[in-house]
Motif scaffolding. Structure first.
Motif, PDB file in Angstrom:
ATOM      1  N   LEU A 106       0.822  -1.203   0.000  1.00  0.00           N
ATOM      2  CA  LEU A 106       0.000   0.000   0.000  1.00  0.00           C
ATOM      3  C   LEU A 106       0.862   1.262   0.000  1.00  0.00           C
ATOM      4  CD1 LEU A 106      -2.894  -0.926   2.459  1.00  0.00           C
ATOM      5  CD2 LEU A 106      -2.971  -0.788  -0.027  1.00  0.00           C
ATOM      6  N   GLU A 107       1.992   1.198   0.668  1.00  0.00           N
ATOM      7  CA  GLU A 107       2.918   2.327   0.675  1.00  0.00           C
ATOM      8  C   GLU A 107       3.403   2.621  -0.741  1.00  0.00           C
ATOM      9  OE1 GLU A 107       6.460   3.615   3.713  1.00  0.00           O
ATOM     10  OE2 GLU A 107       6.614   1.638   2.797  1.00  0.00           O
ATOM     11  N   LYS A 108       3.720   1.576  -1.484  1.00  0.00           N
ATOM     12  CA  LYS A 108       4.245   1.719  -2.839  1.00  0.00           C
ATOM     13  C   LYS A 108       3.160   2.046  -3.861  1.00  0.00           C
ATOM     14  CE  LYS A 108       6.804  -0.951  -6.358  1.00  0.00           C
ATOM     15  NZ  LYS A 108       5.730  -0.995  -7.375  1.00  0.00           N
ATOM     16  N   ASP A 109       2.028   1.362  -3.750  1.00  0.00           N
ATOM     17  CA  ASP A 109       1.019   1.459  -4.802  1.00  0.00           C
ATOM     18  C   ASP A 109       0.065   2.634  -4.665  1.00  0.00           C
ATOM     19  OD1 ASP A 109       2.153  -0.796  -5.843  1.00  0.00           O
ATOM     20  OD2 ASP A 109       0.502  -2.152  -5.313  1.00  0.00           O
ATOM     21  N   CYS A 110      -0.247   3.022  -3.430  1.00  0.00           N
ATOM     22  CA  CYS A 110      -1.254   4.085  -3.312  1.00  0.00           C
ATOM     23  C   CYS A 110      -0.909   5.146  -2.273  1.00  0.00           C
ATOM     24  CB  CYS A 110      -2.632   3.484  -3.043  1.00  0.00           C
ATOM     25  SG  CYS A 110      -2.798   2.600  -1.497  1.00  0.00           S
ATOM     26  N   GLY A 111       0.327   5.187  -1.849  1.00  0.00           N
ATOM     27  CA  GLY A 111       0.776   6.298  -1.024  1.00  0.00           C
ATOM     28  C   GLY A 111       0.370   6.259   0.427  1.00  0.00           C
ATOM     29  N   VAL A 112      -0.022   5.103   0.938  1.00  0.00           N
ATOM     30  CA  VAL A 112      -0.249   4.988   2.382  1.00  0.00           C
ATOM     31  C   VAL A 112       1.086   5.154   3.097  1.00  0.00           C
ATOM     32  CG1 VAL A 112      -0.892   3.407   4.240  1.00  0.00           C
ATOM     33  CG2 VAL A 112      -2.299   3.551   2.182  1.00  0.00           C
ATOM     34  N   ALA A 113       1.135   6.020   4.100  1.00  0.00           N
ATOM     35  CA  ALA A 113       2.375   6.249   4.855  1.00  0.00           C
ATOM     36  C   ALA A 113       2.424   5.296   6.044  1.00  0.00           C
ATOM     37  CB  ALA A 113       2.446   7.697   5.328  1.00  0.00           C
ATOM     38  N   VAL A 114       3.601   4.732   6.302  1.00  0.00           N
ATOM     39  CA  VAL A 114       3.766   3.740   7.361  1.00  0.00           C
ATOM     40  C   VAL A 114       4.946   4.125   8.241  1.00  0.00           C
ATOM     41  CG1 VAL A 114       4.047   1.300   7.909  1.00  0.00           C
ATOM     42  CG2 VAL A 114       2.946   1.962   5.762  1.00  0.00           C
ATOM     43  N   ASP A 115       4.736   4.072   9.545  1.00  0.00           N
ATOM     44  CA  ASP A 115       5.825   4.228  10.513  1.00  0.00           C
ATOM     45  C   ASP A 115       5.813   3.041  11.457  1.00  0.00           C
ATOM     46  OD1 ASP A 115       7.360   6.653  10.063  1.00  0.00           O
ATOM     47  OD2 ASP A 115       5.512   7.754  10.490  1.00  0.00           O
ATOM     48  N   PHE A 116       7.016   2.675  11.933  1.00  0.00           N
ATOM     49  CA  PHE A 116       7.155   1.501  12.782  1.00  0.00           C
ATOM     50  C   PHE A 116       7.673   1.890  14.155  1.00  0.00           C
ATOM     51  CE2 PHE A 116       7.381  -0.084   8.471  1.00  0.00           C
ATOM     52  CZ  PHE A 116       6.518  -1.172   8.519  1.00  0.00           C
ATOM     53  N   VAL A 117       6.955   1.466  15.185  1.00  0.00           N
ATOM     54  CA  VAL A 117       7.420   1.642  16.563  1.00  0.00           C
ATOM     55  C   VAL A 117       8.605   0.714  16.768  1.00  0.00           C
ATOM     56  CG1 VAL A 117       6.808   1.282  18.983  1.00  0.00           C
ATOM     57  CG2 VAL A 117       5.147   2.310  17.400  1.00  0.00           C
ATOM     58  N   PRO A 118       9.755   1.249  17.198  1.00  0.00           N
ATOM     59  CA  PRO A 118      10.964   0.423  17.265  1.00  0.00           C
ATOM     60  C   PRO A 118      10.996  -0.513  18.464  1.00  0.00           C
ATOM     61  CG  PRO A 118      11.430   2.641  18.035  1.00  0.00           C
ATOM     62  CD  PRO A 118      10.013   2.655  17.545  1.00  0.00           C
ATOM     63  N   ALA A 119      11.766  -1.580  18.293  1.00  0.00           N
ATOM     64  CA  ALA A 119      12.059  -2.515  19.380  1.00  0.00           C
ATOM     65  C   ALA A 119      13.533  -2.399  19.735  1.00  0.00           C
ATOM     66  CB  ALA A 119      11.726  -3.942  18.965  1.00  0.00           C
ATOM     67  N   ASP A 120      13.860  -2.662  21.008  1.00  0.00           N
ATOM     68  CA  ASP A 120      15.257  -2.587  21.422  1.00  0.00           C
ATOM     69  C   ASP A 120      15.944  -3.928  21.193  1.00  0.00           C
ATOM     70  OD1 ASP A 120      14.469  -4.294  23.492  1.00  0.00           O
ATOM     71  OD2 ASP A 120      14.531  -2.745  25.035  1.00  0.00           O
ATOM     72  N   ARG A 121      17.172  -4.068  21.692  1.00  0.00           N
ATOM     73  CA  ARG A 121      17.959  -5.275  21.438  1.00  0.00           C
ATOM     74  C   ARG A 121      17.389  -6.511  22.129  1.00  0.00           C
ATOM     75  NH1 ARG A 121      21.842  -5.119  17.361  1.00  0.00           N
ATOM     76  NH2 ARG A 121      23.277  -6.461  18.508  1.00  0.00           N
ATOM     77  N   LEU A 122      16.461  -6.325  23.072  1.00  0.00           N
ATOM     78  CA  LEU A 122      15.767  -7.452  23.679  1.00  0.00           C
ATOM     79  C   LEU A 122      14.413  -7.706  23.028  1.00  0.00           C
ATOM     80  CD1 LEU A 122      16.526  -6.987  27.496  1.00  0.00           C
ATOM     81  CD2 LEU A 122      17.462  -8.720  25.948  1.00  0.00           C
ATOM     82  N   GLY A 123      14.101  -6.929  21.999  1.00  0.00           N
ATOM     83  CA  GLY A 123      12.836  -7.111  21.311  1.00  0.00           C
ATOM     84  C   GLY A 123      11.658  -6.441  21.989  1.00  0.00           C
ATOM     85  N   ARG A 124      11.917  -5.503  22.904  1.00  0.00           N
ATOM     86  CA  ARG A 124      10.848  -4.829  23.628  1.00  0.00           C
ATOM     87  C   ARG A 124      10.451  -3.543  22.916  1.00  0.00           C
ATOM     88  NH1 ARG A 124      14.172  -4.860  29.207  1.00  0.00           N
ATOM     89  NH2 ARG A 124      15.435  -3.600  27.768  1.00  0.00           N
ATOM     90  N   LEU A 125       9.149  -3.295  22.836  1.00  0.00           N
ATOM     91  CA  LEU A 125       8.655  -2.113  22.146  1.00  0.00           C
ATOM     92  C   LEU A 125       8.877  -0.843  22.952  1.00  0.00           C
ATOM     93  CD1 LEU A 125       5.216  -3.067  20.539  1.00  0.00           C
ATOM     94  CD2 LEU A 125       7.400  -2.660  19.395  1.00  0.00           C
ATOM     95  N   ASP A 126       9.112   0.252  22.243  1.00  0.00           N
ATOM     96  CA  ASP A 126       9.157   1.579  22.837  1.00  0.00           C
ATOM     97  C   ASP A 126       7.750   2.172  22.743  1.00  0.00           C
ATOM     98  OD1 ASP A 126       9.544   4.200  23.575  1.00  0.00           O
ATOM     99  OD2 ASP A 126      10.874   4.707  21.902  1.00  0.00           O
ATOM    100  N   TYR A 127       6.936   1.986  23.774  1.00  0.00           N
ATOM    101  CA  TYR A 127       5.548   2.414  23.713  1.00  0.00           C
ATOM    102  C   TYR A 127       5.410   3.928  23.583  1.00  0.00           C
ATOM    103  CZ  TYR A 127       4.062  -2.335  24.707  1.00  0.00           C
ATOM    104  OH  TYR A 127       3.836  -3.686  24.621  1.00  0.00           O
ATOM    105  N   GLY A 128       6.402   4.665  24.055  1.00  0.00           N
ATOM    106  CA  GLY A 128       6.355   6.120  23.908  1.00  0.00           C
ATOM    107  C   GLY A 128       6.392   6.561  22.458  1.00  0.00           C
ATOM    108  N   ALA A 129       6.906   5.707  21.587  1.00  0.00           N
ATOM    109  CA  ALA A 129       7.015   6.070  20.173  1.00  0.00           C
ATOM    110  C   ALA A 129       5.648   6.145  19.492  1.00  0.00           C
ATOM    111  CB  ALA A 129       7.901   5.067  19.439  1.00  0.00           C
ATOM    112  N   PHE A 130       4.623   5.481  20.038  1.00  0.00           N
ATOM    113  CA  PHE A 130       3.299   5.599  19.437  1.00  0.00           C
ATOM    114  C   PHE A 130       2.864   7.063  19.402  1.00  0.00           C
ATOM    115  CE2 PHE A 130       3.084   1.061  20.434  1.00  0.00           C
ATOM    116  CZ  PHE A 130       2.423   0.557  19.319  1.00  0.00           C
ATOM    117  N   GLY A 131       3.079   7.770  20.504  1.00  0.00           N
ATOM    118  CA  GLY A 131       2.721   9.182  20.555  1.00  0.00           C
ATOM    119  C   GLY A 131       3.613  10.035  19.682  1.00  0.00           C
ATOM    120  N   ARG A 132       4.908   9.724  19.662  1.00  0.00           N
ATOM    121  CA  ARG A 132       5.840  10.523  18.872  1.00  0.00           C
ATOM    122  C   ARG A 132       5.608  10.379  17.368  1.00  0.00           C
ATOM    123  NH1 ARG A 132       9.341   8.274  22.729  1.00  0.00           N
ATOM    124  NH2 ARG A 132      10.316   6.883  21.195  1.00  0.00           N
ATOM    125  N   LEU A 133       5.124   9.225  16.947  1.00  0.00           N
ATOM    126  CA  LEU A 133       4.934   8.963  15.521  1.00  0.00           C
ATOM    127  C   LEU A 133       3.538   9.331  15.030  1.00  0.00           C
ATOM    128  CD1 LEU A 133       6.697   5.462  15.314  1.00  0.00           C
ATOM    129  CD2 LEU A 133       7.572   7.637  14.432  1.00  0.00           C
TER     130      LEU A 133
END
Length: 377
Positions: A106-133
């Motif tokens: 969808l990003e390529k074909d119709c311009g849907v923008a996608v952002d990914f909440v990052p995970a650290d080296r233990l695979g844990r999500l940065d929940y604060g990134a939901f608000g930042r993104l």
């Protein structure tokens, strides 16, 4: 064979599942394609399974349970049917390609923008990134309930509250948790729950679906025969037929229905407790083996998965040796989770994944530990 690859598919299934499939294959007709006994029996079987799944997942309406051939199809239906040009979507580094590739398309074909909440080296999500993104045009969050690589459990209730606060849709991939962890769509704020039948639900392969909150409208991803409104040139608008073009797998759904009965009788809490105990036994046995590197955070609740590497050995070579020399079945490589591997630092080599089910025994776990000890030496 010692089967430690349940994150890919269940090998053991309750006997009543096999019996239900066998009986269905010799008795059920095509649902909604006739008024004879075989067709009506298929209708009843399928609707009964919808009712069970609605109760199991806290979906308010059984007719909003839609059947697909697997969770990949369910996710494609949800992602393509909810997002369009100008939309922005949030996802995470924990995702399987069944989420990533539809989003990239969808990003390529119709311009849907996608952002990914990052995970650290233990695979844990940065929940604060939901608000930042977050952006004004953000429409949805699409995320897994648990990583298929490390078993990292995502706090869906937290994400559900975040989605509600910001007027977002929440689509959840429950491939690794359905049948093992409790899921209540209403309580957790899930708008679309996508599941597969052949893993924790202990049903046949070729089964899966999505549960849709009333009020959420998904554009059909495929169209065709439904057995109703034959003379309409467009797909019917009502759930579930709006998303169920073609003949349903009534034989598999009969087996899934029987599996749901087993899960209700056994209790998913007992299953989860058993799987956790087996995982912890394995983790305790291998964590101090020289050369073994284990990925993920084992200090909190997670799915029953252990991903590791042995020294500098290729993950595929280790998995091959485990099977050829010890009869132990695991999965190695990228696990269809490229972003998670990059987060863990295993992007080039992948990892060896051990995943456990209630059908495994302590003796099998100990045999796998001994095998890794010998391979290490």
């Amino acid at each position: 064979m010692i089967y430690l690859d349940s994150a890919a598919t269940a090998l053991w299934r309750p006997p009543q599942v096999v019996q239900a499939v066998t009986a269905a294959m010799t008795s059920l007709g095509n649902a909604s394609r006739g008024v004879h006994g075989g067709s009506l029996a298929a209708d009843r079987t399928i609707y009964g399974a919808r009712e069970k799944l609605a109760r199991f997942f806290g979906c308010p309406r059984p007719d909003h349970v839609v059947f697909t051939c697997n969770v990949t199809e369910a996710l494609n239906i949800a992602i393509h049917g909810l997002l369009g040009p100008g939309d922005h979507v949030l996802s995470t580094d924990l995702e399987h390609n069944s989420v990533l590739r539809p989003l990239y398309r969808l990003e390529k074909d119709c311009g849907v923008a996608v952002d990914f909440v990052p995970a650290d080296r233990l695979g844990r999500l940065d929940y604060g990134a939901f608000g930042r993104l977050l952006r004004p045009e953000t429409r949805a969050i699409v995320c897994t309930h648990a990583s298929n690589l490390t078993g990292e459990l995502v706090d869906i209730a937290w994400i559900g509250r975040f989605a509600r606060e910001h007027g977002l849709l929440l689509v959840v991939d429950a491939a690794q948790t359905a049948g093992v962890f409790p899921i209540d769509m209403t309580a957790m704020g899930i708008d679309v729950l996508c599941f597969t039948g052949h893993k924790g639900l202990l049903g046949p392969q070729g089964t899966g679906g999505l549960c849709v909150r009333p009020g959420v409208k998904i554009r059909p991803w495929k169209v065709g025969g439904t057995g109703v409104q034959t003379y309409s040139p467009v797909q019917p608008a009502e759930y579930p037929v709006c998303l169920e073009a073609g003949t349903l797998n009534s034989h598999g759904i009969a087996g899934l229905s029987a599996a749901l009965d087993f899960l209700e009788e056994t209790g998913i809490d007992a299953i989860r407790t058993r799987e956790r105990a087996l995982m912890e036994r394995f983790y305790g046995g291998v964590r101090d083996i020289p050369g073994v590197t284990i990925y993920g955070d084992f200090s909190r609740e997670k799915a029953a998965v252990v991903a590791l590497n042995l020294g500098e050995e290729d993950a595929g070579a280790v998995a091959d040796a485990l099977f050829e020399e010890y009869g132990i079945a695991v999965r190695a490589g990228g696990h269809c989770a490229p972003r998670m591997h990059r987060a863990l630092g295993t992007g080039e080599r992948g990892a060896v994944r051990f995943s456990f089910s209630r059908a495994n025994t302590e003796e099998e776990i100990d045999a796998a530990v001994r095998a890794l000890e010998e391979l290490s030496r």
